[in-house]
Motif scaffolding. Structure first.
Motif, PDB file in Angstrom:
ATOM      1  N   ARG A  11     -35.571-117.122  -0.016  1.00  0.00           N
ATOM      2  CA  ARG A  11     -35.891-116.413  -1.261  1.00  0.00           C
ATOM      3  C   ARG A  11     -36.471-117.354  -2.328  1.00  0.00           C
ATOM      4  O   ARG A  11     -37.415-117.006  -3.025  1.00  0.00           O
ATOM      5  N   GLU A  30     -44.644-117.357  -7.923  1.00  0.00           N
ATOM      6  CA  GLU A  30     -44.789-117.845  -9.294  1.00  0.00           C
ATOM      7  C   GLU A  30     -46.069-118.668  -9.437  1.00  0.00           C
ATOM      8  O   GLU A  30     -46.818-118.514 -10.400  1.00  0.00           O
ATOM      9  N   ARG A  90     -40.149-117.126  -4.028  1.00  0.00           N
ATOM     10  CA  ARG A  90     -40.271-116.989  -5.467  1.00  0.00           C
ATOM     11  C   ARG A  90     -41.185-118.054  -6.044  1.00  0.00           C
ATOM     12  O   ARG A  90     -42.051-117.779  -6.864  1.00  0.00           O
TER      13      ARG A  90
END
Length: 95
Positions: free
Chosen positions: A80, A88, A84
């Motif tokens: 995860r 981003e 992310r």
């Protein structure tokens, strides 16, 4: 992460990109013709906005797909935090 745009999403993104392509061609013509700087910058800003909107639409779709993948447990080995960080970075590339 593969991008899977649905029919309507794909059409909207392609329309924005074609609009930007036309605007950029117009900017090139305007520069070659020696047109007013303000007119050139206005068209360039419009092309930039069209590209930004296309990029944001693609990122939004990617985020939605990633969230679905996480919920469905199909992360392809990516944890995860890594996902992310990658998303981003993509988002910030348009900021």
């Amino acid at each position: 992460m593969e991008l899977d745009l649905a029919g309507a999403e794909l059409k909207a993104v392609l329309n924005r990109l074609r609009r930007a392509q036309g605007q950029i061609a117009g900017v090139i013509r305007m520069i070659e013709e020696g047109r007013d700087c303000e007119e050139v910058v206005t068209q360039l800003a419009a092309a930039s906005r069209a590209l930004d909107r296309a990029g944001f639409a693609i990122i939004a779709t990617g985020l939605q797909q990633c969230l679905t993948d996480i919920e469905d447990g199909r992360k392809n080995g990516e944890d995860r935090d890594a996902m992310r960080a990658r998303l981003e970075k993509l988002f910030l590339s348009l900021a």
